[in-house]
Design a protein around this motif. Sequence first.
Motif, PDB file in Angstrom:
ATOM      1  N   ILE A  85     -21.612 -46.216  23.754  1.00  0.00           N
ATOM      2  CA  ILE A  85     -20.732 -45.090  23.410  1.00  0.00           C
ATOM      3  C   ILE A  85     -20.332 -44.308  24.656  1.00  0.00           C
ATOM      4  O   ILE A  85     -19.156 -44.024  24.882  1.00  0.00           O
ATOM      5  N   ILE A  86     -21.306 -43.979  25.485  1.00  0.00           N
ATOM      6  CA  ILE A  86     -21.064 -43.107  26.636  1.00  0.00           C
ATOM      7  C   ILE A  86     -20.170 -43.773  27.684  1.00  0.00           C
ATOM      8  O   ILE A  86     -19.229 -43.141  28.183  1.00  0.00           O
ATOM      9  N   GLY A  87     -20.436 -45.034  28.026  1.00  0.00           N
ATOM     10  CA  GLY A  87     -19.652 -45.716  29.061  1.00  0.00           C
ATOM     11  C   GLY A  87     -18.161 -45.747  28.761  1.00  0.00           C
ATOM     12  O   GLY A  87     -17.350 -45.235  29.543  1.00  0.00           O
ATOM     13  N   PRO A  88     -17.765 -46.330  27.619  1.00  0.00           N
ATOM     14  CA  PRO A  88     -16.334 -46.358  27.299  1.00  0.00           C
ATOM     15  C   PRO A  88     -15.726 -44.966  27.119  1.00  0.00           C
ATOM     16  O   PRO A  88     -14.588 -44.728  27.522  1.00  0.00           O
ATOM     17  N   THR A  89     -16.496 -44.031  26.557  1.00  0.00           N
ATOM     18  CA  THR A  89     -15.977 -42.670  26.367  1.00  0.00           C
ATOM     19  C   THR A  89     -15.666 -42.017  27.714  1.00  0.00           C
ATOM     20  O   THR A  89     -14.617 -41.377  27.871  1.00  0.00           O
ATOM     21  N   LEU A  90     -16.559 -42.180  28.681  1.00  0.00           N
ATOM     22  CA  LEU A  90     -16.308 -41.614  30.009  1.00  0.00           C
ATOM     23  C   LEU A  90     -15.123 -42.297  30.690  1.00  0.00           C
ATOM     24  O   LEU A  90     -14.296 -41.629  31.322  1.00  0.00           O
ATOM     25  N   ALA A  91     -15.039 -43.617  30.561  1.00  0.00           N
ATOM     26  CA  ALA A  91     -13.921 -44.341  31.185  1.00  0.00           C
ATOM     27  C   ALA A  91     -12.586 -43.874  30.611  1.00  0.00           C
ATOM     28  O   ALA A  91     -11.624 -43.655  31.355  1.00  0.00           O
ATOM     29  N   LEU A  92     -12.534 -43.718  29.312  1.00  0.00           N
ATOM     30  CA  LEU A  92     -11.287 -43.272  28.673  1.00  0.00           C
ATOM     31  C   LEU A  92     -11.052 -41.778  28.886  1.00  0.00           C
ATOM     32  O   LEU A  92      -9.918 -41.351  29.119  1.00  0.00           O
ATOM     33  N   GLY A  93     -12.120 -40.998  28.815  1.00  0.00           N
ATOM     34  CA  GLY A  93     -11.988 -39.550  28.989  1.00  0.00           C
ATOM     35  C   GLY A  93     -11.496 -39.160  30.362  1.00  0.00           C
ATOM     36  O   GLY A  93     -10.750 -38.188  30.512  1.00  0.00           O
ATOM     37  N   THR A  94     -11.891 -39.926  31.370  1.00  0.00           N
ATOM     38  CA  THR A  94     -11.444 -39.590  32.723  1.00  0.00           C
ATOM     39  C   THR A  94      -9.945 -39.829  32.912  1.00  0.00           C
ATOM     40  O   THR A  94      -9.345 -39.241  33.806  1.00  0.00           O
ATOM     41  N   ILE A  95      -9.356 -40.648  32.062  1.00  0.00           N
ATOM     42  CA  ILE A  95      -7.890 -40.773  32.104  1.00  0.00           C
ATOM     43  C   ILE A  95      -7.284 -39.425  31.739  1.00  0.00           C
ATOM     44  O   ILE A  95      -6.345 -38.956  32.391  1.00  0.00           O
ATOM     45  N   LEU A  96      -7.846 -38.805  30.703  1.00  0.00           N
ATOM     46  CA  LEU A  96      -7.305 -37.529  30.223  1.00  0.00           C
ATOM     47  C   LEU A  96      -7.548 -36.371  31.186  1.00  0.00           C
ATOM     48  O   LEU A  96      -6.709 -35.478  31.290  1.00  0.00           O
ATOM     49  N   VAL A  97      -8.668 -36.385  31.893  1.00  0.00           N
ATOM     50  CA  VAL A  97      -8.973 -35.245  32.762  1.00  0.00           C
ATOM     51  C   VAL A  97      -8.601 -35.462  34.219  1.00  0.00           C
ATOM     52  O   VAL A  97      -8.466 -34.487  34.967  1.00  0.00           O
ATOM     53  N   MET A  98      -8.431 -36.711  34.646  1.00  0.00           N
ATOM     54  CA  MET A  98      -8.109 -36.963  36.052  1.00  0.00           C
ATOM     55  C   MET A  98      -6.684 -37.497  36.243  1.00  0.00           C
ATOM     56  O   MET A  98      -5.922 -36.958  37.034  1.00  0.00           O
ATOM     57  N   THR A  99      -6.364 -38.555  35.529  1.00  0.00           N
ATOM     58  CA  THR A  99      -5.104 -39.264  35.777  1.00  0.00           C
ATOM     59  C   THR A  99      -3.921 -38.593  35.093  1.00  0.00           C
ATOM     60  O   THR A  99      -2.892 -38.353  35.730  1.00  0.00           O
ATOM     61  N   ALA A 100      -4.046 -38.301  33.824  1.00  0.00           N
ATOM     62  CA  ALA A 100      -2.915 -37.744  33.067  1.00  0.00           C
ATOM     63  C   ALA A 100      -2.397 -36.425  33.645  1.00  0.00           C
ATOM     64  O   ALA A 100      -1.181 -36.255  33.778  1.00  0.00           O
ATOM     65  N   PRO A 101      -3.265 -35.477  33.992  1.00  0.00           N
ATOM     66  CA  PRO A 101      -2.731 -34.203  34.493  1.00  0.00           C
ATOM     67  C   PRO A 101      -2.188 -34.258  35.924  1.00  0.00           C
ATOM     68  O   PRO A 101      -1.470 -33.351  36.333  1.00  0.00           O
ATOM     69  N   ALA A 102      -2.514 -35.282  36.669  1.00  0.00           N
ATOM     70  CA  ALA A 102      -2.047 -35.367  38.063  1.00  0.00           C
ATOM     71  C   ALA A 102      -0.545 -35.607  38.090  1.00  0.00           C
ATOM     72  O   ALA A 102       0.003 -36.298  37.239  1.00  0.00           O
ATOM     73  N   ASN A 103       0.119 -35.035  39.075  1.00  0.00           N
ATOM     74  CA  ASN A 103       1.576 -35.203  39.169  1.00  0.00           C
ATOM     75  C   ASN A 103       1.928 -36.464  39.965  1.00  0.00           C
ATOM     76  O   ASN A 103       2.675 -36.427  40.917  1.00  0.00           O
ATOM     77  N   LEU A 104       1.386 -37.587  39.505  1.00  0.00           N
ATOM     78  CA  LEU A 104       1.676 -38.901  40.080  1.00  0.00           C
ATOM     79  C   LEU A 104       2.991 -39.429  39.516  1.00  0.00           C
ATOM     80  O   LEU A 104       3.394 -39.054  38.408  1.00  0.00           O
TER      81      LEU A 104
END
Length: 142
Positions: free
Chosen positions: A82-101
Motif C-alpha cells: 500500500i505505502i510504496g505505490p501510494t508514495l510513488a503516485l502521491g509524489t506526482i501530485l505534490v512534486m511534479t504536477a505543481p511544478a511549472n514544467l
Amino acid sequence: MPERSRTAVVALSGATAVAVNLVIYGIGRAAGGSFRFTSATGPAEVYAITVAGFSLIPLLVGLTAVALLAPFAAWVVRAAFIIGPTLALGTILVMTAPANLDTTSKVALALCHLTLVPISIVAVRAIARRAQTIRTTRATTP
C-alpha cells in the motif's frame, strides 16, 4: 542464502528503476522537454542525476526496510504493498504536477514516478516469498 537473495532483489529493483527512468528522461529530452522549472530559490532544472537519485534512494530505503523486517513481521509486506505505490503516485501530485514544467517534461517525470509502482510491487512480492521461507524455517527448526 535468503539474506543475499533479498539483498539482490533490492539492488536489482533499484538498478531497474534507474535504468527505466533514465530512458524515460532521455525520451523526454529528445521530445523537446527542457526539464526547467522555477523553485523557491529561482530557476532550476531536473538533470539525469536527479532522476537517478529520486528513483533509487526512496526505493532502496523502502525495500531495505521491507527486506529487513518482513522475516519477522508479515504485516510489513502488506503495508509495503500500500505505502510504496501510494508514495510513488502521491509524489506526482505534490512534486511534479505543481511544478511549472513544460508539458513534455511534466509527462516524462510523472511516468518516472509511475514506473516505481510495478517495480516496487514486484520487488515486495519477491522479498515476501523469501521472507516466508525464513519464517517457515524458523518455525520448523527446533
